[in-house]
Design an enzyme around this catalytic site. Structure first.
Site, PDB file in Angstrom:
ATOM      1  N   HIS A   3       0.829  -1.210   0.000  1.00 53.52           N
ATOM      2  CA  HIS A   3       0.000   0.000   0.000  1.00 53.52           C
ATOM      3  C   HIS A   3       0.868   1.265   0.000  1.00 53.52           C
ATOM      4  O   HIS A   3       0.601   2.225  -0.719  1.00 53.52           O
ATOM      5  CB  HIS A   3      -0.887   0.051   1.249  1.00 53.52           C
ATOM      6  CG  HIS A   3      -1.902  -1.036   1.338  1.00 53.52           C
ATOM      7  ND1 HIS A   3      -1.836  -2.034   2.276  1.00 53.52           N
ATOM      8  CD2 HIS A   3      -3.031  -1.275   0.623  1.00 53.52           C
ATOM      9  CE1 HIS A   3      -2.872  -2.836   2.141  1.00 53.52           C
ATOM     10  NE2 HIS A   3      -3.607  -2.412   1.144  1.00 53.52           N
ATOM     11  N   GLU A  12      -0.492  -3.983  -8.906  1.00 53.60           N
ATOM     12  CA  GLU A  12      -0.570  -5.003  -9.951  1.00 53.60           C
ATOM     13  C   GLU A  12      -0.727  -6.415  -9.388  1.00 53.60           C
ATOM     14  O   GLU A  12      -0.960  -7.344 -10.165  1.00 53.60           O
ATOM     15  CB  GLU A  12       0.669  -4.918 -10.846  1.00 53.60           C
ATOM     16  CG  GLU A  12       0.706  -3.644 -11.681  1.00 53.60           C
ATOM     17  CD  GLU A  12       1.913  -3.562 -12.598  1.00 53.60           C
ATOM     18  OE1 GLU A  12       2.830  -4.418 -12.454  1.00 53.60           O
ATOM     19  OE2 GLU A  12       1.957  -2.649 -13.445  1.00 53.60           O
TER      20      GLU A  12
END
Length: 251
Positions: free
Chosen positions: A35, A146
Site C-alpha cells: 500500500h 498489480e
C-alpha cells in the site's frame, strides 16, 4: 494530516483545492509496504494525496472472510501521516451506500474469469465502491497495485467506459524477501505454513507447464483455486490453510 469523516466535508475541502492535482489511493486498511508504495508514488506525483480506509462488505462473498479481515486504524493513520498524506477519508457504510446497494456496477466478460469465476459478486462490489470513491474524490490520478491485476484492468476499463476523468495508474507488486507478494491476508497465515507460502511465487516463476505448477503446489499443501496462463501472464489463486493467496507474473 486531516481525517475526513463525511462526503460533505471532503467536498468542502476539494472546493478549496482549486486546480491542484489530487492523487488517491483507495484501501481497506491494515496497510503494508505494498500500500505504502502506492502512497509514496502519489505523494511524489501530486500536490495533494488522499487515502481512503473502508472495509467494503459488498466485495466479500464469504462472511467469515469479512469478519476476519484485520483492522488497525491507529497504526494505519500513523503510517499515512509519516508518509506525507494530506487527507484520510473514512466513510461509513450508510453514507457510501445510501441507496442500500440498489445501484451496482457490473462487467460481463473479463470479470467472470479468474477471481470472478469462484467469487460471485466480488467484482460488482469492487467496481461499485471504486466508482463511488472516484466520483467523490474527483482525483486526478488513482493508484492500484498489480498484484490484483484483474481488478486493475477492470477498473481501467470502467473508467474508460464511463468517461471518468481520473487516470488509473498501476504500480508494481511489492514482495517480501522470500518472494511472497505482500498482502493484508499474510498476517492470517498459520505459523506452520509461513515457510511454505513463498513457494507460490517460486512455482509460477519456474517456467514449468501450468499442469506441472499445479501439481507442485498441491504437493506442498496448497489447494489451487485457479492457475491459468492468460494474456502473457501466469495467474494463480490458492488456499494455504484457510488463507487465500493470489499472485501473477509475466510468462
Amino acid at each position: 494530516m486531516k481525517i475526513v469523516k463525511s462526503i460533505a466535508e471532503w467536498r468542502e475541502i476539494f472546493d478549496d483545492l482549486q486546480e491542484m492535482s489530487v492523487g488517491f489511493v483507495p484501501t481497506m486498511g491494515f496497510l503494508h509496504q505494498g500500500h505504502m508504495s502506492l502512497v509514496r508514488r502519489s505523494v511524489a506525483e501530486n500536490k495533494i494525496t488522499a487515502v481512503s480506509i473502508f472495509v467494503n462488505p459488498t466485495q466479500f462473498n464469504n462472511q467469515s472472510d469479512l469478519d476476519c479481515y484485520p483492522i488497525d486504524l491507529h497504526r494505519d493513520r500513523q503510517m499515512l501521516s509519516d508518509a506525507g498524506v494530506d487527507y484520510v477519508l473514512e466513510p461509513t457504510y450508510d453514507e457510501l451506500y445510501n441507496d442500500g446497494f440498489r445501484y451496482r456496477v457490473s462487467e460481463h466478460r473479463d470479470s467472470l474469469d479468474l477471481c470472478g469465476a469462484t467469487r460471485e459478486g466480488h467484482f460488482v462490489g469492487v467496481l461499485t465502491v471504486v466508482m463511488k470513491l472516484l466520483n467523490i474524490t474527483k482525483a486526478t490520478k488513482a493508484y492500484f497495485g498489480e498484484k490484483d491485476w484483474q481488478q486493475l484492468q477492470l477498473i481501467r476499463g470502467m473508467a474508460e467506459a464511463f468517461f471518468m476523468d481520473t487516470v488509473i495508474e498501476g504500480c508494481p507488486i511489492v514482495r517480501e524477501d522470500s518472494g511472497l507478494a505482500l498482502s493484508s491476508r499474510n498476517k492470517l497465515i498459520a505459523e506452520e505454513n509461513k515457510a511454505i507460502a513463498p513457494f507460490l511465487h517460486e512455482t509460477i516463476s519456474s517456467g514449468l507447464s501450468v499442469d506441472e505448477m499445479k501439481n507442485a503446489l498441491e504437493s506442498k499443501g496448497f489447494k489451487v483455486d485457479y492457475l491459468k496462463e492468460k494474456d502473457g501472464r501466469i495467474f494463480v489463486a490458492a488456499f494455504l490453510g484457510d488463507v487465500r493467496l493470489i499472485d501473477n507474473v509475466k510468462r
